[in-house]
Design a protein around this motif. Structure first.
Motif, PDB file in Angstrom:
ATOM      1  N   THR A 162     -10.584   5.628   4.501  1.00  0.00           N
ATOM      2  CA  THR A 162      -9.639   5.689   3.379  1.00  0.00           C
ATOM      3  C   THR A 162      -8.514   6.668   3.698  1.00  0.00           C
ATOM      4  OG1 THR A 162     -11.609   5.445   1.995  1.00  0.00           O
ATOM      5  CG2 THR A 162      -9.521   5.655   0.857  1.00  0.00           C
TER       6      THR A 162
ATOM      7  N   PHE B  98      -5.446   6.609   3.570  1.00  0.00           N
ATOM      8  CA  PHE B  98      -4.172   6.239   2.943  1.00  0.00           C
ATOM      9  C   PHE B  98      -4.351   6.351   1.448  1.00  0.00           C
ATOM     10  CE2 PHE B  98      -6.808   2.539   3.252  1.00  0.00           C
ATOM     11  CZ  PHE B  98      -6.689   1.934   2.017  1.00  0.00           C
ATOM     12  N   GLN B  99      -3.240   6.476   0.762  1.00  0.00           N
ATOM     13  CA  GLN B  99      -3.298   6.348  -0.694  1.00  0.00           C
ATOM     14  C   GLN B  99      -2.313   5.266  -1.129  1.00  0.00           C
ATOM     15  OE1 GLN B  99      -4.663   9.289  -3.463  1.00  0.00           O
ATOM     16  NE2 GLN B  99      -4.037  10.877  -2.015  1.00  0.00           N
ATOM     17  N   CYS B 100      -1.036   5.642  -1.356  1.00  0.00           N
ATOM     18  CA  CYS B 100      -0.108   4.584  -1.771  1.00  0.00           C
ATOM     19  C   CYS B 100       0.190   3.649  -0.612  1.00  0.00           C
ATOM     20  CB  CYS B 100       1.169   5.170  -2.347  1.00  0.00           C
ATOM     21  SG  CYS B 100       2.375   5.730  -1.130  1.00  0.00           S
ATOM     22  N   GLY B 101       0.107   4.128   0.612  1.00  0.00           N
ATOM     23  CA  GLY B 101       0.248   3.259   1.776  1.00  0.00           C
ATOM     24  C   GLY B 101       1.657   3.064   2.269  1.00  0.00           C
TER      25      GLY B 101
ATOM     26  N   THR C  70       1.850   4.605   5.630  1.00  0.00           N
ATOM     27  CA  THR C  70       0.735   4.252   6.509  1.00  0.00           C
ATOM     28  C   THR C  70       1.154   3.465   7.753  1.00  0.00           C
ATOM     29  OG1 THR C  70      -0.712   4.309   4.588  1.00  0.00           O
ATOM     30  CG2 THR C  70      -1.565   3.210   6.546  1.00  0.00           C
TER      31      THR C  70
ATOM     32  N   VAL D  37      -1.485  11.840   0.954  1.00  0.00           N
ATOM     33  CA  VAL D  37      -2.695  11.494   1.684  1.00  0.00           C
ATOM     34  C   VAL D  37      -3.485  12.745   2.061  1.00  0.00           C
ATOM     35  CG1 VAL D  37      -1.839  11.627   4.047  1.00  0.00           C
ATOM     36  CG2 VAL D  37      -3.518   9.896   3.456  1.00  0.00           C
TER      37      VAL D  37
ATOM     38  N   ARG E 143     -11.641  -0.432  -1.064  1.00  0.00           N
ATOM     39  CA  ARG E 143     -10.460  -0.723  -1.857  1.00  0.00           C
ATOM     40  C   ARG E 143     -10.066  -2.179  -1.665  1.00  0.00           C
ATOM     41  NH1 ARG E 143      -6.164   4.202  -1.880  1.00  0.00           N
ATOM     42  NH2 ARG E 143      -4.975   2.550  -2.886  1.00  0.00           N
TER      43      ARG E 143
ATOM     44  N   ARG F  48      -2.596  -2.674   2.701  1.00  0.00           N
ATOM     45  CA  ARG F  48      -1.900  -1.396   2.888  1.00  0.00           C
ATOM     46  C   ARG F  48      -1.863  -0.971   4.352  1.00  0.00           C
ATOM     47  NH1 ARG F  48      -0.581   1.121  -2.176  1.00  0.00           N
ATOM     48  NH2 ARG F  48      -2.022   0.556  -3.823  1.00  0.00           N
TER      49      ARG F  48
ATOM     50  N   PHE G 121       6.113  -3.496  -1.343  1.00  0.00           N
ATOM     51  CA  PHE G 121       6.657  -2.533  -2.292  1.00  0.00           C
ATOM     52  C   PHE G 121       7.957  -3.117  -2.846  1.00  0.00           C
ATOM     53  CE2 PHE G 121       3.834  -0.347   0.502  1.00  0.00           C
ATOM     54  CZ  PHE G 121       3.269   0.690  -0.224  1.00  0.00           C
TER      55      PHE G 121
ATOM     56  N   GLN H   4       3.566   0.620  -5.413  1.00  0.00           N
ATOM     57  CA  GLN H   4       4.413   1.766  -5.735  1.00  0.00           C
ATOM     58  C   GLN H   4       4.240   2.839  -4.672  1.00  0.00           C
ATOM     59  OE1 GLN H   4       6.450   1.759  -8.609  1.00  0.00           O
ATOM     60  NE2 GLN H   4       5.778  -0.368  -8.767  1.00  0.00           N
TER      61      GLN H   4
ATOM     62  N   ILE I 174      -0.344   4.106  -8.080  1.00  0.00           N
ATOM     63  CA  ILE I 174       0.720   4.809  -7.374  1.00  0.00           C
ATOM     64  C   ILE I 174       0.124   5.492  -6.157  1.00  0.00           C
ATOM     65  CG2 ILE I 174       2.220   5.124  -9.340  1.00  0.00           C
ATOM     66  CD1 ILE I 174       0.938   7.887  -9.712  1.00  0.00           C
ATOM     67  N   GLY I 175      -1.074   5.069  -5.792  1.00  0.00           N
ATOM     68  CA  GLY I 175      -1.747   5.655  -4.648  1.00  0.00           C
ATOM     69  C   GLY I 175      -3.057   6.314  -5.003  1.00  0.00           C
TER      70      GLY I 175
END
Lengths: 166, 804
Positions: free
Chosen positions: A107, A109-112, A115, A149, B24, B30, B37, B268, B504-505
């Motif tokens: 994991t 990444f968050q919003c990506g 990335t 991240v 996820r 992603r 986006f 986002q 938003i992440g």
């Protein structure tokens, strides 16, 4: 020296011969590589952000080096071999590249949004140095901005791929 | 009617197992570059639009000649500020945020700060042509006086600035004050009289930036009088299009009929609030829609460059502080006067201490620095909170963690009172602050390493210091930015959660799937997110994300899942009716569990089973799908907004903030260079109830790096002579990256002391804001010197040490 009339790019293994000019589908001399990738060729996996080469978001691999595609003119890329994030996974099977899979597994990444740039930077590093130390990974990725991240998870993801290659 | 108390809901059996790593749904997209986006939206025939960035801090356009720009091939439209179609158009910030105190023109003719997007917008075949056209504009400017220092701005004799901006708060004052506020609980004068010592000091925080990575963008397309929008935003932007009045106060019709607007929220990129709550983001969306209206049906993509990240800065300011305390560390009173956009005393510190006498006063004046607004909320109140406890500890030679515990409480009540409240209202009797401090002290080795200020020199010649701060997360029940609903659909044994993208992440979506799976008894893999555009039904489950995403939406989803589970068990015990259609012919079928009542049955691992005989089992799909065509209701359990209300509609007055967060750092200070190396970080977050371990870890970790940057290195810099910003780009405004900080030790505590489902209250805001004051604490411990002028950069360290 005669002015060049077209640019040939090898992107993700595919040859693109693009005329220079101002018409739709042509390469304007002022076009940056990221513009060509996204606007002309529809390769939107490479994200655009600062436009100044500061953030690392737009990183692609050109002739084995990680480069900011926002700071390179497309006409400078004639004859170059370019890999974008779209070119990493196995195009026949759809299987993710081990680095991409590691980012999923950890994991990392968050919003990506950043990335793809991180993965391309890490890919260039591992291609050149398959067994980097933690410090070498940190140095390589220190130009990749990300506000959300966990850097530790990114580090673990890249290290895991390096370890598998040992 | 049953009282609505989500914190008392029974946690589904086995849900602890769901705290394992959860995959996820969006992971593949992603990491493969497929995640689209808003910047990645390309539509047939699309045009591009850009706005002029002001080169001045404060100046009026006296004339603009667009002839050369209009002649540039590829330019399709030019809209100037004085065009009747835009000249009085206006927008306002979110009503629940500070930016709701003023409104601004959508395309003003006066710049209010350097790089202010204003004056003229160009529509063309490409972004590059827009840029070229903007450079061809021949503009004459009339420079105006500017003010960068808010303490100057709020003076009665200050020069008036930003005259076109309309202040709407009744507490506004001439010439530049937006809000003047003064609130007192108890009597601070009485509290100061009871103190053994009264301490006074001043704190100053410079503006820092969210510095996200996806700048603003909005795509708009008209289909006759129907409007489609693709938005990069944290709110659903139909609201912006129905703002009812123009800058003259005249009523104006909506830009589009609410029922004819369709909104898509793509992926986002890195949002932390801020920009979304500004009037400017409202105006940005309105401008995109107006430009598209002039484009004869062609879609228009309005984009902004990296300077977007610096249109706003956080709610920084100066604080004049007066604190009274007893020798044992008990704080008897404090008064903070902030010159800034918010009144911090009445927020977190009032909510989360037993301090009986509190006064918070505030003056907020315009400055020519761009919009000041919260992002990753709470810096404005965590900094004075942190410093106050440190100052009191230092004054009496106490350990700051002990001072924090000594003053813990809720709205003036001590923790004994809170414990009684917990018992009477169905909460566990827990002391969150004690728990998070204990965890953090153990993680960082506080008991062995903390020392009196300025007493430990390391072998490398540097001074060693330990820093600590604690505060509460915002509460889940605060007014939510959007009306939201939860909607579940069950088909083929898979529960679909239907709504616009909510990410938003922070990965609220995985948390949503996890909670639905647990409550329904489904496997996690048997849940999915079904992305939905916002259409004229005005139905959406959540906003794209924000302060309360996980705690807020999971509460609604638990309610919807309970309803759906009840239906499944009822259907398992009753026969299916006959049904005829051209495609299906079905006779009456016996119940899936003949002779059983719903209460005899339960669901686990996606199987309905008889409790007394678990081997008697059938899949949820087998039981439920057969009812799909005869009772659509099974497909649509919907729960509406659950916000600050009991189930019978009465406001719940007893919502105390009982969860706490504690953060610790270890530093080495080089007294010769002023450099501060952060060598160890431990973050402990009490989240109430944990839904998504990976998501929480990332919030802690990423937030800690952001918070340390805000505390130690990041600041906007302006030229005092010209008002021009000197570092408003990502080259010169450096954010922490991979090798700037050590590994952050992250710990989670689950006290179940929140008001949302299972006592949850979230994590997202905390680390990014909470650590934004912590370096002062550590530097004081290292050197015995205070740096109350943030960020704590080397020059400020050297100044404090008397070296420069």
């Amino acid at each position: 020296m005669a002015a060049i009339k077209s640019v040939t790019l090898k992107i993700n293994g595919q040859i693109h011969e693009l005329d220079i000019g101002s018409k739709v589908g042509q390469i304007d001399p002022a076009d940056t590589l990221i513009h060509t990738l996204r606007e002309t060729l529809g390769l939107t996996g490479t994200k655009a952000s600062c436009g100044n080469g500061a953030c690392g978001i737009c990183t692609v691999i050109m002739d084995s080096k990680a480069v900011p595609s926002c700071k390179i003119l497309t006409i400078e890329c004639d004859g170059k071999e370019i890999t974008t994030i779209e070119g990493l996974r196995n195009l026949k099977t759809g299987t993710l590249h081990p680095l991409q899979q590691a980012f999923v597994d950890f994991t990392a990444f968050q919003c990506g949004f950043c990335t793809p740039g991180m993965i391309m930077t890490a890919k260039a590093l591992l291609d050149e140095n398959p067994h980097p130390s933690e410090e070498e990974i940190k140095d390589a990725l220190s130009g990749n901005f990300c506000r959300c991240v966990s850097h530790y998870q990114v580090l673990k993801a890249v290290l895991s791929v390096a370890e598998k290659g040992r | 009617m049953e009282e609505y108390r989500p914190w008392t809901w029974k946690i589904p059996e086995g849900s602890e197992n769901d705290k394992r790593k959860i995959s996820r749904q969006d992971a593949h997209e992603r990491v493969s570059g497929k995640a689209a986006f808003t910047r990645d939206i390309y539509l047939p025939g699309m045009l591009y639009a850009k706005i002029l960035n002001s080169p001045y801090a404060h100046a009026k356009i006296t004339s603009i000649d667009v002839t050369k720009a209009r002649a540039l091939p590829g330019v399709r439209d030019i809209l100037t500020f004085d065009d009747p179609e835009i000249s009085h158009d206006t927008g306002i910030g979110a009503w629940y945020e500070a930016s709701g105190n003023y409104n601004i023109l959508t395309l003003p003719g006066i710049s209010d700060f350097f790089q202010h997007p204003m004056g003229v917008a160009v529509v063309a075949d490409s972004e590059e042509i827009c840029d070229r056209a903007l450079r061809l504009m021949e503009i004459k400017w009339e420079e105006r006086p500017f003010i960068l220092d808010m303490e100057e701005s709020v003076k009665p004799d200050a020069v008036k600035i930003m005259s076109e901006v309309q202040r709407v708060n009744a507490k506004a004052k001439e010439p530049n004050t937006v809000v003047a506020d003064d609130v007192e609980y108890g009597s601070v004068e009485k509290g100061f009289a009871e103190a053994d010592k009264v301490i006074e000091y001043k704190i100053k925080r410079e503006v820092n930036s969210a510095a996200g990575v996806e700048p603003a963008v909005c795509v708009a397309q008209w289909r006759n009088d129907f409007l489609d929008i693709w938005a990069h935003h944290q709110d659903i932007p139909q609201w912006f299009l129905i703002y009812p009045q123009d800058s003259r106060g005249k009523h104006i019709p909506p830009l589009a009929d609410w029922a004819k607007i369709t909104v898509t929220m793509p992926y986002q990129g890195s949002y932390y609030g801020g920009f979304s709550w500004l009037a400017y983001s409202c105006c940005f969306t309105r401008l995109a829609v107006i430009l598209a209206r002039r484009a004869d049906g062609r879609p228009v993509k309005l984009t902004y460059d990296e300077s977007n990240h610096f249109v706003l800065g956080d709610d920084a300011g100066t604080y004049k502080c007066k604190v009274g305390a007893k020798k044992d560390g008990t704080i008897t009173a404090f008064h903070w006067h902030m010159v800034g956009v918010r009144n911090p005393a009445i927020e977190k510190t009032y909510e989360a201490t037993k301090i009986p006498n509190i006064r918070g006063s505030q003056e907020w004046g315009f400055v020519n620095k761009g919009h000041l607004i919260c992002f990753r909320h709470g810096s404005h109140c965590t900094v004075p909170h942190t410093v106050m406890f440190d100052k009191v500890a230092a004054e009496f030679g106490l350990d700051p963690t002990e001072v924090a515990l000594k003053n813990d409480g809720c709205r003036g009540h001590d923790w004994n009172w809170v414990t009684r409240y917990q018992k009477e209202n169905g909460f566990p009797q827990r002391w969150s602050l004690k728990e998070v401090i204990d965890l953090g002290k153990e993680a960082i080795g506080w008991s062995k390493k903390w020392h009196p200020p300025g007493t430990k020199k390391l072998p490398n010649g540097k001074m060693h210091g330990m820093g600590f701060m604690q505060i509460n997360e915002w509460t889940w029940q605060s007014p939510a930015p959007a009306m939201t609903y939860a909607c579940l659909s069950l088909r083929n044994g898979i529960a679909a959660i239907i709504g616009v993208r909510s990410d938003i992440g922070v990965d609220a979506e995985s948390a949503a799937r996890s909670v639905v799976a647990s409550e329904l008894g489904l496997k996690y893999e048997d849940t999915v997110i079904h992305e939905k555009r916002v259409e004229n039904s005005n139905f959406y489950m959540w906003q794209p994300g924000g302060s309360f995403s996980t705690a807020y939406i999971t509460t609604q989803l638990v309610m919807a899942a309970k309803e759906l589970k009840k239906k499944v068990l009822e259907y398992a015990a009753k026969p299916t009716p006959a049904y005829n259609s051209p495609h299906f012919l079905k006779t009456v079928q016996p119940p899936a569990f003949p002779g059983k009542k719903p209460e005899d049955l339960d669901i686990k691992d996606s199987m309905v089973f008889e409790k007394a005989n678990p081997r008697n089992r059938k899949s949820v799909r087998e039981v439920a799908d057969i009812f799909w065509d005869v009772d659509p209701a099974i497909a649509h359990p919907v729960v509406g907004t659950a916000d600050m209300m009991t189930v019978d509609g009465k406001p719940d007055p007893n919502q105390y903030v009982m969860g706490r967060q504690a953060h610790f750092i270890e530093v080495e200070v080089d007294a010769e260079t002023g450099m501060v190396d952060v060598t160890n970080v431990a973050c402990v977050n009490d989240v109430g109830h944990l839904f998504n371990p990976e998501g929480a870890l990332a919030q802690q970790y990423g937030g800690a790096i952001m918070g340390l940057g805000r505390s130690g290195t990041e600041e906007h810099v302006w030229c005092p002579r010209t008002g021009v910003a000197l570092n408003h780009d990502l080259i010169n405004y450096h954010i922490g990256t991979m090798n700037d900080y050590p590994v952050v030790q992250c710990r989670i505590n689950e006290s179940h002391l929140g008001y949302a489902a299972f006592g949850s209250f979230g994590i997202g805001e905390n680390p990014g804001a909470a650590l934004s004051g912590i370096t002062t604490s550590a530097i004081y411990n290292a050197t015995g010197k205070w740096i109350l002028d943030y960020p704590t950069t080397p020059d400020r360290v050297l100044k404090a040490l008397g070296k420069i």
